[in-house]
Design an enzyme around this catalytic site. Structure first.
Site, PDB file in Angstrom:
ATOM      1  N   HIS A  45       0.870  -1.186   0.000  1.00  0.00           N
ATOM      2  CA  HIS A  45       0.000   0.000   0.000  1.00  0.00           C
ATOM      3  C   HIS A  45       0.909   1.239   0.000  1.00  0.00           C
ATOM      4  O   HIS A  45       2.014   1.190   0.545  1.00  0.00           O
ATOM      5  CB  HIS A  45      -0.828  -0.049   1.285  1.00  0.00           C
ATOM      6  N   ASP A  70       3.035  -4.560   8.157  1.00  0.00           N
ATOM      7  CA  ASP A  70       1.816  -3.771   8.000  1.00  0.00           C
ATOM      8  C   ASP A  70       0.640  -4.747   8.091  1.00  0.00           C
ATOM      9  O   ASP A  70       0.340  -5.476   7.149  1.00  0.00           O
ATOM     10  CB  ASP A  70       1.861  -3.062   6.637  1.00  0.00           C
ATOM     11  N   GLN A  78      -4.542  -5.263   6.929  1.00  0.00           N
ATOM     12  CA  GLN A  78      -5.555  -6.146   6.329  1.00  0.00           C
ATOM     13  C   GLN A  78      -5.571  -7.534   6.941  1.00  0.00           C
ATOM     14  O   GLN A  78      -6.250  -8.419   6.421  1.00  0.00           O
ATOM     15  CB  GLN A  78      -5.333  -6.251   4.808  1.00  0.00           C
ATOM     16  N   LYS A 108     -10.443  -0.696  10.471  1.00  0.00           N
ATOM     17  CA  LYS A 108     -10.597  -1.885   9.615  1.00  0.00           C
ATOM     18  C   LYS A 108     -10.921  -3.122  10.446  1.00  0.00           C
ATOM     19  O   LYS A 108     -11.037  -4.224   9.927  1.00  0.00           O
ATOM     20  CB  LYS A 108      -9.323  -2.118   8.806  1.00  0.00           C
ATOM     21  N   CYS A 110      -4.789   2.274  -3.729  1.00  0.00           N
ATOM     22  CA  CYS A 110      -3.576   2.835  -3.110  1.00  0.00           C
ATOM     23  C   CYS A 110      -2.380   1.906  -3.290  1.00  0.00           C
ATOM     24  O   CYS A 110      -1.557   1.772  -2.372  1.00  0.00           O
ATOM     25  CB  CYS A 110      -3.769   3.134  -1.626  1.00  0.00           C
TER      26      CYS A 110
HETATM   27  N1  PMP Z   1      -1.708  -0.636   4.625  1.00  0.00           N
HETATM   28  C1  PMP Z   1      -2.671  -1.425   4.124  1.00  0.00           C
HETATM   29  C2  PMP Z   1      -2.332  -2.822   3.690  1.00  0.00           C
HETATM   30  C3  PMP Z   1      -3.964  -0.920   4.031  1.00  0.00           C
HETATM   31  O1  PMP Z   1      -4.939  -1.686   3.530  1.00  0.00           O
HETATM   32  C4  PMP Z   1      -4.243   0.396   4.455  1.00  0.00           C
HETATM   33  C5  PMP Z   1      -5.631   0.995   4.328  1.00  0.00           C
HETATM   34  N2  PMP Z   1      -6.249   0.793   3.090  1.00  0.00           N
HETATM   35  C6  PMP Z   1      -3.203   1.156   4.983  1.00  0.00           C
HETATM   36  C7  PMP Z   1      -1.954   0.598   5.045  1.00  0.00           C
HETATM   37  C8  PMP Z   1      -3.420   2.543   5.475  1.00  0.00           C
HETATM   38  O2  PMP Z   1      -4.288   2.518   6.556  1.00  0.00           O
HETATM   39  P1  PMP Z   1      -4.900   3.875   7.159  1.00  0.00           P
HETATM   40  O3  PMP Z   1      -5.421   4.639   5.979  1.00  0.00           O
HETATM   41  O4  PMP Z   1      -5.993   3.410   8.063  1.00  0.00           O
HETATM   42  O5  PMP Z   1      -3.810   4.573   7.858  1.00  0.00           O
END
Ligand code: PMP
Length: 405
Positions: free
Chosen positions: A123, A200, A203, A226, A364
């Site tokens: 991401h 990270d 997910q 999430k 993203c």
């Molecule tokens: N890493 C991953 C794998 C994600 O799915 C996301 C959110 N889509 C993020 C980072 C960023 O998370 P946040 O926008 O809640 O900070």
């Protein structure tokens, strides 16, 4: 989950009972953010209604109550991920802020020529902070390529690792294509070179029980929103020793021990990394989301999601114009696909007309889309409250769409 349990579980999520475009809402965008159960909404409300006060400051009763609820939330979080101590739990705004925190704290210890390894599946939140760190320090960002199967190429990773590697930062589960990455192997290999590892977990955290000590990484980060908690709160877990090696990031109240114009000394963990008034209601209600999840048998929840995911995938595989993107195995939380000769955004819009919420676009993860030669995908992502009937309705709508587009 049997039908009665699932009906009962769904009733705890008030959002799910609404109509969207004259259809019952079918919410399949859980990887973007999940819905919140009543107990989490009530925890937010109760905090502001009954105990709102600033933490760690005043001598009065309300402040003591707020502090105790806030620190109790930290204990619950430590237990939830099996951290060794509550000191290892740093509240952040979310995954993004947690990664930025580490990237900023590493500025003084990373040197020109040092290497940071990420993967092609990341991401943007697990790419850009490292690029910025590399720009500040002269470090080099290395990217693990993917195999044709879209799995991380472990052989290539082994070749990237060296004594120059200072940090490996990889996602537990890809948000864009749902791959569960072999992080145990990635961590073990990194540890052989002495590199630190950040996972990270944005997910992964909602889908099964994460045990940070068993994983053996140095940092594990995730977002509350999430995993059925509110937005604006997330977690940086770090090994006590790894966190103690880092200087603070943001300066201000709470993170200090003593301040004078000549010299300031810093507070201990976890406060050293929590400058300013924190998101008190966020931490308390995220902890409530954690106790909500652990009030169930998490293996039963995981089995329900896995069954739904397998069912969804099998239906999609039967559709001639649908191509599933990503590794066929090791998938969690959702599935990404494209429809031949159709725009992703048209599919998303037409599904929305039937009350079905999916995500379309690059999720993203633009570098991943570039490596797959795609402009984006359509992503269906699941949560514990989704049902087989919802998937049937979605597949029926998608089938009808194939004739339209
Ligand atoms: N890493 C991953 C794998 C994600 O799915 C996301 C959110 N889509 C993020 C980072 C960023 O998370 P946040 O926008 O809640 O900070």
């Amino acid at each position: 989950l049997n039908d009665i349990e699932l009906t009962d579980l769904r009733q705890q999520f008030p959002v799910l009972s609404q109509q969207v475009n004259d259809h019952p809402l079918i919410y399949l965008d859980n990887a973007a953010t999940s819905q919140k159960p009543l107990c989490v909404l009530e925890a937010i409300n109760t905090y502001y209604r009954d105990i709102n006060a600033n933490v760690h400051r005043a001598s009065h009763a309300l402040s003591a109550q707020a502090t105790s609820a806030y620190e109790n939330a930290r204990d619950i979080c430590a237990q939830f991920i099996n951290a060794n101590s509550s000191k290892e739990i740093i509240w952040t705004r979310g995954t993004t802020e947690a990664i930025n925190l580490i990237a900023n704290c590493l500025t003084t210890s990373i040197q020109a020529g040092d290497e940071i390894i990420i993967s092609t599946l990341e991401h943007h939140a697990n790419i850009v902070p490292w690029q910025m760190l590399a720009q500040r320090t002269g470090a080099i960002l290395k990217v693990i390529p993917l195999l044709p199967s879209t799995d991380i190429d472990i052989q290539a990773y082994k070749q990237l690792l060296s004594d120059k590697t200072k940090l490996v930062a990889v996602s537990h589960v890809s948000n864009a294509i749902g791959t569960v990455n072999p992080i145990e192997e990635i961590i073990t290999l990194a540890k052989q070179t002495g590199a630190k590892v950040l996972i990270d977990g944005a997910q992964a955290i909602a889908h099964w029980q994460v045990d940070v000590q068993a994983l053996g990484c140095d940092f594990y980060v995730f977002s509350g929103h999430k995993m059925y908690g509110p937005t604006g709160i997330g977690v940086l877990w770090g090994k006590e020793e790894a966190l103690n090696q880092l200087p603070p990031w943001q300066g201000g109240g709470e993170m200090i021990k003593t301040v004078s114009f000549a010299q300031t000394t810093y507070n201990e963990l976890p406060f050293k990394f929590e400058a300013g008034t924190p998101n008190i209601a966020g931490a308390i209600s995220l902890a409530r989301a954690m106790t909500f999840l652990t009030s169930y048998d998490r293996q039963v929840l995981a089995a329900h999601e896995a069954e739904l995911l397998a069912y969804t995938t099998a239906q999609l595989e039967n559709m001639p114009r649908i191509k599933i993107i990503g590794a066929p195995h090791h998938r969690a939380g959702g599935v990404s696909f494209i429809m031949d000769d159709a725009h992703n955004s048209d599919v998303g819009m037409l599904l929305d007309l039937q009350g079905i919420a999916v995500r379309t676009g690059h999720h993203c993860a633009q570098p991943l889309m570039q490596s797959l030669n795609l402009s984006g995908t359509i992503r269906v992502s699941l949560a514990i409250y989704n049902t087989k009937a919802e998937i049937d309705f979605f597949i029926k709508a998608l089938n009808e769409l194939q004739d339209l587009l």
